[in-house]
Design a protein around this motif. Structure first.
Motif, PDB file in Angstrom:
ATOM      1  N   ILE A 153      -4.615   6.762   2.864  1.00  0.00           N
ATOM      2  CA  ILE A 153      -4.141   5.801   1.845  1.00  0.00           C
ATOM      3  C   ILE A 153      -2.776   5.293   2.281  1.00  0.00           C
ATOM      4  CG2 ILE A 153      -3.448   5.545  -0.568  1.00  0.00           C
ATOM      5  CD1 ILE A 153      -5.549   7.668  -1.260  1.00  0.00           C
ATOM      6  N   ILE A 154      -2.663   3.973   2.390  1.00  0.00           N
ATOM      7  CA  ILE A 154      -1.401   3.410   2.891  1.00  0.00           C
ATOM      8  C   ILE A 154      -0.810   2.416   1.885  1.00  0.00           C
ATOM      9  CG2 ILE A 154      -1.885   3.784   5.340  1.00  0.00           C
ATOM     10  CD1 ILE A 154      -2.779   0.900   5.574  1.00  0.00           C
ATOM     11  N   PRO A 155       0.493   2.204   1.960  1.00  0.00           N
ATOM     12  CA  PRO A 155       1.172   1.319   1.016  1.00  0.00           C
ATOM     13  C   PRO A 155       1.250  -0.121   1.520  1.00  0.00           C
ATOM     14  CG  PRO A 155       2.800   2.518   2.277  1.00  0.00           C
ATOM     15  CD  PRO A 155       1.452   2.901   2.851  1.00  0.00           C
ATOM     16  N   TRP A 156       2.006  -0.940   0.800  1.00  0.00           N
ATOM     17  CA  TRP A 156       2.024  -2.386   1.032  1.00  0.00           C
ATOM     18  C   TRP A 156       3.214  -2.863   1.858  1.00  0.00           C
ATOM     19  CZ3 TRP A 156       6.654  -3.284  -1.179  1.00  0.00           C
ATOM     20  CH2 TRP A 156       7.022  -2.446  -2.237  1.00  0.00           C
ATOM     21  N   ASN A 157       4.171  -1.983   2.157  1.00  0.00           N
ATOM     22  CA  ASN A 157       5.401  -2.506   2.785  1.00  0.00           C
ATOM     23  C   ASN A 157       5.258  -2.782   4.278  1.00  0.00           C
ATOM     24  OD1 ASN A 157       5.266   0.281   3.116  1.00  0.00           O
ATOM     25  ND2 ASN A 157       7.472   0.530   3.161  1.00  0.00           N
ATOM     26  N   VAL A 179     -10.070   4.108   5.231  1.00  0.00           N
ATOM     27  CA  VAL A 179      -8.711   3.694   4.853  1.00  0.00           C
ATOM     28  C   VAL A 179      -8.764   2.930   3.533  1.00  0.00           C
ATOM     29  CG1 VAL A 179      -6.685   2.338   5.534  1.00  0.00           C
ATOM     30  CG2 VAL A 179      -8.066   3.465   7.283  1.00  0.00           C
ATOM     31  N   LYS A 180      -7.823   3.253   2.638  1.00  0.00           N
ATOM     32  CA  LYS A 180      -7.649   2.458   1.415  1.00  0.00           C
ATOM     33  C   LYS A 180      -6.238   1.863   1.489  1.00  0.00           C
ATOM     34  CE  LYS A 180      -6.317   1.985  -2.369  1.00  0.00           C
ATOM     35  NZ  LYS A 180      -5.442   0.836  -2.741  1.00  0.00           N
ATOM     36  N   PRO A 181      -6.155   0.578   1.894  1.00  0.00           N
ATOM     37  CA  PRO A 181      -4.831  -0.058   1.914  1.00  0.00           C
ATOM     38  C   PRO A 181      -4.413  -0.463   0.499  1.00  0.00           C
ATOM     39  CG  PRO A 181      -6.512  -1.601   2.666  1.00  0.00           C
ATOM     40  CD  PRO A 181      -7.236  -0.336   2.281  1.00  0.00           C
ATOM     41  N   ALA A 182      -3.173  -0.872   0.356  1.00  0.00           N
ATOM     42  CA  ALA A 182      -2.660  -1.216  -0.977  1.00  0.00           C
ATOM     43  C   ALA A 182      -3.211  -2.563  -1.436  1.00  0.00           C
ATOM     44  CB  ALA A 182      -1.140  -1.247  -0.960  1.00  0.00           C
ATOM     45  N   GLU A 183      -3.547  -2.645  -2.697  1.00  0.00           N
ATOM     46  CA  GLU A 183      -4.152  -3.859  -3.254  1.00  0.00           C
ATOM     47  C   GLU A 183      -3.197  -5.057  -3.186  1.00  0.00           C
ATOM     48  OE1 GLU A 183      -3.558  -0.945  -4.584  1.00  0.00           O
ATOM     49  OE2 GLU A 183      -3.297  -0.982  -6.773  1.00  0.00           O
ATOM     50  N   GLN A 184      -1.889  -4.773  -3.161  1.00  0.00           N
ATOM     51  CA  GLN A 184      -0.912  -5.882  -3.171  1.00  0.00           C
ATOM     52  C   GLN A 184      -0.812  -6.563  -1.808  1.00  0.00           C
ATOM     53  OE1 GLN A 184      -0.223  -2.720  -3.962  1.00  0.00           O
ATOM     54  NE2 GLN A 184       0.397  -2.666  -6.111  1.00  0.00           N
ATOM     55  N   GLY A 217      -8.703   4.107  -4.768  1.00  0.00           N
ATOM     56  CA  GLY A 217      -7.876   5.184  -4.209  1.00  0.00           C
ATOM     57  C   GLY A 217      -8.314   6.542  -4.732  1.00  0.00           C
ATOM     58  N   GLU A 218      -8.453   6.622  -6.048  1.00  0.00           N
ATOM     59  CA  GLU A 218      -8.823   7.912  -6.620  1.00  0.00           C
ATOM     60  C   GLU A 218     -10.235   8.324  -6.208  1.00  0.00           C
ATOM     61  OE1 GLU A 218      -6.071   8.187 -10.187  1.00  0.00           O
ATOM     62  OE2 GLU A 218      -7.976   8.914 -11.000  1.00  0.00           O
ATOM     63  N   ALA A 219     -11.137   7.343  -6.059  1.00  0.00           N
ATOM     64  CA  ALA A 219     -12.503   7.669  -5.618  1.00  0.00           C
ATOM     65  C   ALA A 219     -12.474   8.289  -4.228  1.00  0.00           C
ATOM     66  CB  ALA A 219     -13.368   6.406  -5.626  1.00  0.00           C
ATOM     67  N   GLY A 233       3.160   6.684   0.450  1.00  0.00           N
ATOM     68  CA  GLY A 233       3.457   5.846  -0.716  1.00  0.00           C
ATOM     69  C   GLY A 233       4.578   6.474  -1.525  1.00  0.00           C
ATOM     70  N   SER A 234       4.633   6.115  -2.796  1.00  0.00           N
ATOM     71  CA  SER A 234       5.742   6.579  -3.630  1.00  0.00           C
ATOM     72  C   SER A 234       5.552   8.055  -3.986  1.00  0.00           C
ATOM     73  CB  SER A 234       5.809   5.740  -4.904  1.00  0.00           C
ATOM     74  OG  SER A 234       4.653   5.974  -5.679  1.00  0.00           O
ATOM     75  N   THR A 235       6.659   8.676  -4.338  1.00  0.00           N
ATOM     76  CA  THR A 235       6.615  10.101  -4.691  1.00  0.00           C
ATOM     77  C   THR A 235       5.771  10.312  -5.955  1.00  0.00           C
ATOM     78  OG1 THR A 235       8.672  10.552  -3.566  1.00  0.00           O
ATOM     79  CG2 THR A 235       8.088  12.066  -5.340  1.00  0.00           C
ATOM     80  N   ALA A 236       5.883   9.398  -6.910  1.00  0.00           N
ATOM     81  CA  ALA A 236       5.121   9.563  -8.152  1.00  0.00           C
ATOM     82  C   ALA A 236       3.621   9.533  -7.869  1.00  0.00           C
ATOM     83  CB  ALA A 236       5.498   8.461  -9.147  1.00  0.00           C
ATOM     84  N   THR A 237       3.175   8.573  -7.054  1.00  0.00           N
ATOM     85  CA  THR A 237       1.740   8.494  -6.741  1.00  0.00           C
ATOM     86  C   THR A 237       1.327   9.681  -5.860  1.00  0.00           C
ATOM     87  OG1 THR A 237       1.872   6.104  -6.911  1.00  0.00           O
ATOM     88  CG2 THR A 237      -0.083   6.978  -5.870  1.00  0.00           C
ATOM     89  N   GLY A 238       2.227  10.094  -4.957  1.00  0.00           N
ATOM     90  CA  GLY A 238       1.933  11.254  -4.113  1.00  0.00           C
ATOM     91  C   GLY A 238       1.675  12.496  -4.949  1.00  0.00           C
TER      92      GLY A 238
HETATM   93  P1  ADP Z   1       4.252   1.910  -4.997  1.00  0.00           P
HETATM   94  O1  ADP Z   1       5.174   2.055  -3.836  1.00  0.00           O
HETATM   95  O2  ADP Z   1       4.040   0.520  -5.459  1.00  0.00           O
HETATM   96  O3  ADP Z   1       4.509   2.883  -6.109  1.00  0.00           O
HETATM   97  P2  ADP Z   1       2.018   3.529  -4.510  1.00  0.00           P
HETATM   98  O4  ADP Z   1       2.654   4.698  -3.900  1.00  0.00           O
HETATM   99  O5  ADP Z   1       1.536   3.650  -5.908  1.00  0.00           O
HETATM  100  O6  ADP Z   1       2.884   2.257  -4.375  1.00  0.00           O
HETATM  101  O7  ADP Z   1       0.809   3.047  -3.579  1.00  0.00           O
HETATM  102  C1  ADP Z   1       0.551   3.506  -2.287  1.00  0.00           C
HETATM  103  C2  ADP Z   1      -0.934   3.518  -2.102  1.00  0.00           C
HETATM  104  O8  ADP Z   1      -1.494   4.454  -3.008  1.00  0.00           O
HETATM  105  C3  ADP Z   1      -1.645   2.200  -2.391  1.00  0.00           C
HETATM  106  O9  ADP Z   1      -2.707   2.035  -1.472  1.00  0.00           O
HETATM  107  C4  ADP Z   1      -2.172   2.405  -3.794  1.00  0.00           C
HETATM  108  O10 ADP Z   1      -3.298   1.608  -4.098  1.00  0.00           O
HETATM  109  C5  ADP Z   1      -2.561   3.856  -3.727  1.00  0.00           C
HETATM  110  N1  ADP Z   1      -2.666   4.507  -5.041  1.00  0.00           N
HETATM  111  C6  ADP Z   1      -2.015   4.213  -6.191  1.00  0.00           C
HETATM  112  N2  ADP Z   1      -2.416   5.022  -7.194  1.00  0.00           N
HETATM  113  C7  ADP Z   1      -3.325   5.872  -6.666  1.00  0.00           C
HETATM  114  C8  ADP Z   1      -4.101   6.950  -7.196  1.00  0.00           C
HETATM  115  N3  ADP Z   1      -4.002   7.311  -8.459  1.00  0.00           N
HETATM  116  N4  ADP Z   1      -4.952   7.591  -6.351  1.00  0.00           N
HETATM  117  C9  ADP Z   1      -5.040   7.232  -5.059  1.00  0.00           C
HETATM  118  N5  ADP Z   1      -4.350   6.227  -4.510  1.00  0.00           N
HETATM  119  C10 ADP Z   1      -3.495   5.546  -5.294  1.00  0.00           C
END
Ligand code: ADP
Length: 507
Positions: A153-157, A179-184, A217-219, A233-238
């Motif tokens: 799973i990768i982010p958008w930056n 790979v699940k890239p970021a939707e943005q 992503g969650e799937a 990605g972000s710490t909160a999503t991690g």
């Molecule tokens: P941001 O930096 O905007 O907070 P995220 O860390 O949330 O970005 O996003 C990084 C990646 O994680 C993206 O590909 C995003 O779609 C994915 N993502 C976001 N939420 C989840 C989730 N609940 N489960 C799995 N992947 C996620």
């Protein structure tokens, strides 16, 4: 890519070597952040698409793992060459899709990504194990094996750089990948998939599914067919991904956020420090870098002088169209990030920080060009604070916004530097060799730069501590991220020995 509407490009998932729309037919808009207008559409994939991708990766795994490593290396080198050959197109798509300036995408991410693929190709046939002689007829050995299907799973930056680095490592080790890239911002990655077949990589070895984090992503995180996960990605999503992975007892490696200190000592070369500090937070991705030097710690005696120089440097930066090769800084990548950064610009002064320069947003930043009026612009901004406990000093802003904090002594600098939940990176600017070594030891982070900043190279391990992640990627060690260790016991030429109590473990 097809173009049903001539003005809006459409990209597809890449599953089992084919370009496929989402099964449900859903599409997500991808916005050009320099104009605020939709420029492309990407699949809004669901669990069924992730199922398809995992099934393709599982089907491809047995043949890929048994492909001789030297042959895997050849195919990866061919992929690297294809990426280089299409560098202009890929970089242009990424700069359009997430606003990262061409100087970074064409100048660094794409050619660097190609070299990163080649580096991992060279590691493919250098995976070795150990032999442990236990005496008598028993020999034990260790071997590193691929996990199977890995989810990435990768982010958008910086999607392309991340895609090339992670996927080539996983493939070199013998895994297949979803790979699940970021939707943005995923258009560049979806476009790059066309090169996989051109390089001769087998269908199903690499699959890319676009969609939202909470759905696609969650799937992927929850999928029982995925043996291992990598999340950037972000710490909160991690944290959320880790909780889900834990439910399935799934192994996950993490590259998360930061609030990195960049320390300017009074003996620093101030010209070099000015360019380095600005390059760490303003230019490139407009501060949207996990390693951004977002806290600038400045020794009292040079505080005024250094902030004056930084202001002059920031004023001279060219902010504007990211696809103009002379642009230094582009917009923020999407509306949500723009809103978040603007909220911090308001929060800082409310909680006691003073804006020293910058602070403007929107069309004011880019002047008269009407094409850019709807873009997500934030001016390079420096706030001054004296208390590191402020939220603008503790929370990751992820934009071209730094906080300047004065300090008196070296020890005080390190105390402030480490007063954060993050531990990704840090920098120090000094002419003293002794101090340089002390700073490396004292800054509690996975990477410390001395008299340079924001340098990441495929040959140098990179990873975080504390809330910034865990094991490092990159370098020869980085390949281990994609390998699991097996121990083999072989009894040679003698009747099997019964287990001995001294050899017994808890397992
Ligand atoms: P941001 O930096 O905007 O907070 P995220 O860390 O949330 O970005 O996003 C990084 C990646 O994680 C993206 O590909 C995003 O779609 C994915 N993502 C976001 N939420 C989840 C989730 N609940 N489960 C799995 N992947 C996620």
């Amino acid at each position: 890519m097809t173009a049903a509407d001539p003005h809006i490009a459409e990209f597809h998932n890449h599953i089992d070597g084919e370009a496929r729309p989402a099964r449900g037919g859903g599409l997500l808009d991808s916005v050009d952040p320099s104009t605020g207008r939709v420029w492309a559409r990407v699949p809004d994939s669901g669990a069924a698409d992730v199922d398809d991708a995992v099934a393709a990766a599982r089907a491809a795994f047995p043949a890929w793992r048994s492909t001789p490593p030297a042959r895997r290396a050849d195919l990866l080198r061919a992929w690297s060459a294809a990426v280089l050959a299409h560098a202009d197109d890929l970089a242009a798509i990424e700069s359009r899709d997430n606003g990262r300036v061409l100087k970074e995408t064409r100048g660094g991410d794409v050619p660097g990504g190609a070299l990163n693929i080649r580096y991992n190709a060279e590691l493919a046939d250098k995976v070795t194990g150990d032999t442990v002689h236990l005496g008598g007829a028993t020999v034990a050995s260790t071997r590193y094996e691929p996990f199977g299907v890995v989810g990435v799973i990768i982010p958008w930056n910086a999607p392309l750089a991340m895609f090339f680095a992670k996927v080539s490592g996983a493939l070199a080790a013998g895994n297949t990948v979803v790979v699940k890239p970021a939707e943005q911002a995923c258009c560049s990655v979806l476009a790059a998939c066309g090169l996989l077949a051109e390089a001769g990589l087998p269908p199903g070895a690499v699959n890319v599914v676009s969609g939202t984090g909470p759905v696609a992503g969650e799937a992927l995180v929850d999928h029982p067919g995925v043996a291992r996960l990598h999340f950037t990605g972000s710490t909160a999503t991690g944290r959320r991904v880790t909780r889900h992975a834990a439910a399935g007892l799934k192994n996950v490696s993490l590259e998360l956020g930061g609030k990195s200190p960049n320390i300017v000592f009074d003996d620093a070369d101030l010209d070099a420090a000015t360019a380095g500090v600005a390059g760490g937070i303003f230019t490139g991705g407009a501060g949207q870098a996990c390693v951004a030097g977002s806290r600038v710690l400045i020794q009292e005696g040079v505080f005024e002088e250094f902030t004056r120089r930084l202001r002059a440097h920031a004023a001279a930066l060219r902010v504007g169209d990211p696809r103009d090769p002379s642009t230094d800084m582009g917009p923020l990548a999407f509306a949500g990030q723009y809103d978040k950064v603007r909220a911090y610009l308001e929060l800082g002064p409310r909680e006691g920080a003073e804006i020293l320069f910058g602070g403007r947003t929107g069309r004011e930043v880019v002047g008269a060009d009407p094409a850019l009026a709807g873009g997500y612009w934030v001016e390079p901004t420096l706030m001054a604070a004296t208390d590191n406990r402020l939220r603008v000093c503790q929370e990751e802003i992820f934009g071209p916004v730094a906080v300047a904090l004065p300090f008196r002594t070296e020890d005080e600098a390190y105390a402030i530097a480490n007063d954060t939940v993050y531990g990704l990176a840090g920098g120090a600017w000094t002419r003293s060799l002794d101090r340089a070594h002390r700073a490396v030891a004292a800054i509690d982070a996975g990477t410390v730069w001395i008299n340079t900043y924001r340098r990441i190279h495929w040959a140098v391990p990179f990873g975080g501590r504390k809330h910034s992640g865990d094991r490092p990627s990159n370098g020869a060690e980085g390949l281990r991220e994609w390998l699991t260790l097996k121990a083999a016991w072989i009894e040679v030429g003698a009747p099997p020995a019964p287990p001995r109590p001294t050899e017994g473990g808890a397992g």
